[in-house]
Design an enzyme around this catalytic site. Sequence first.
Site, PDB file in Angstrom:
ATOM      1  N   CYS A  18      -1.075   7.726   7.620  1.00 40.57           N
ATOM      2  CA  CYS A  18      -2.449   7.451   7.220  1.00 40.57           C
ATOM      3  C   CYS A  18      -3.267   7.023   8.437  1.00 40.57           C
ATOM      4  O   CYS A  18      -2.760   6.336   9.329  1.00 40.57           O
ATOM      5  CB  CYS A  18      -2.470   6.345   6.170  1.00 40.57           C
TER       6      CYS A  18
ATOM      7  N   CYS B  38       0.833  -1.199   0.000  1.00 41.41           N
ATOM      8  CA  CYS B  38       0.000   0.000   0.000  1.00 41.41           C
ATOM      9  C   CYS B  38       0.873   1.257   0.000  1.00 41.41           C
ATOM     10  O   CYS B  38       0.660   2.185  -0.787  1.00 41.41           O
ATOM     11  CB  CYS B  38      -0.937  -0.020   1.201  1.00 41.41           C
ATOM     12  N   CYS B  39       1.884   1.293   0.872  1.00 45.30           N
ATOM     13  CA  CYS B  39       2.806   2.430   0.908  1.00 45.30           C
ATOM     14  C   CYS B  39       3.529   2.599  -0.426  1.00 45.30           C
ATOM     15  O   CYS B  39       3.707   3.720  -0.921  1.00 45.30           O
ATOM     16  CB  CYS B  39       3.844   2.232   2.009  1.00 45.30           C
TER      17      CYS B  39
ATOM     18  N   CYS C 184       7.978   3.809   5.602  1.00 47.53           N
ATOM     19  CA  CYS C 184       7.069   3.626   4.471  1.00 47.53           C
ATOM     20  C   CYS C 184       7.792   3.125   3.233  1.00 47.53           C
ATOM     21  O   CYS C 184       7.169   2.586   2.317  1.00 47.53           O
ATOM     22  CB  CYS C 184       6.353   4.936   4.156  1.00 47.53           C
TER      23      CYS C 184
ATOM     24  N   CYS D 292      -3.240   3.288   9.520  1.00 43.37           N
ATOM     25  CA  CYS D 292      -2.037   2.633  10.040  1.00 43.37           C
ATOM     26  C   CYS D 292      -1.312   3.473  11.085  1.00 43.37           C
ATOM     27  O   CYS D 292      -0.097   3.327  11.270  1.00 43.37           O
ATOM     28  CB  CYS D 292      -1.080   2.300   8.887  1.00 43.37           C
TER      29      CYS D 292
END
Length: 258
Positions: free
Chosen positions: A223, A141-142, A249, A226
Amino acid sequence: MTTQECRPDVRTPEQGGVPLTTEPRAPHAQAGPADQAAPAFSPDTDPLEIIRWALEAHPDVLMPSAFNLNGVVLLDLAVKAGYQGEVVFVDTGYHFPETLQTRDRLAARYPELSFVTLNAGAHPEDGQTPSDLYATDADACCAARKVAPLQAYLRQQAPSALLNARSRDQAATRAEIPFVEAGTRVKINPLAHWTRERLEAYARDHDLPVNPLYWDGFLSVGCWTCTRAVRPGEDARAGRWAGKGKTECGLWAGGNAL
């Protein structure tokens, strides 16, 4: 002030883009080597001196920021040192509203800077990634939502150096960063030796618009999916990806680091 909204193409690994899984997943990482071409700054060197050197040595320097406490302090110092370049923020689509509001407050406070938002208007259902990817593979996702857009923009702008706000006491991954780090792009870390207490004092003394979540215990804000508040005795980044064996990240550590 010039505010730009940019959405660079995110390329697949086969197209030469950033792979969807970043490394390392472990919480420790080796700092990049010190740039031997830089002056021999001491731990007590004023960040203003380092920033002024950076502006002279790297006139094209660019500043990525997520507008955490360190980043807000660095913005103020950079303007005092004469920086008038870009401040680049990646909208992952999962930022807290307070983070976006902090960005806007900073843009209003520092009209001499150009605030650039990549992926402006991103949101969880925008199709960039599966909406639950943050839960199943936080690294992926990062990589897709944060690392790839910034890497694409840096390929386009091609700065020789990055001015960033990392400090040694934020996490084990940052415990040995030098003031000036060698690499594909020189990474300049004027706040490397500043403690959280010193950063907080500076922010208060200069009435800086710190993200209000900071004072609620979110010492490092990423985010909302997280990030949690930091518990007593934890380092500043312990609330990022808690329980996932991850503290970075992928922008500053791993094979795809800036």
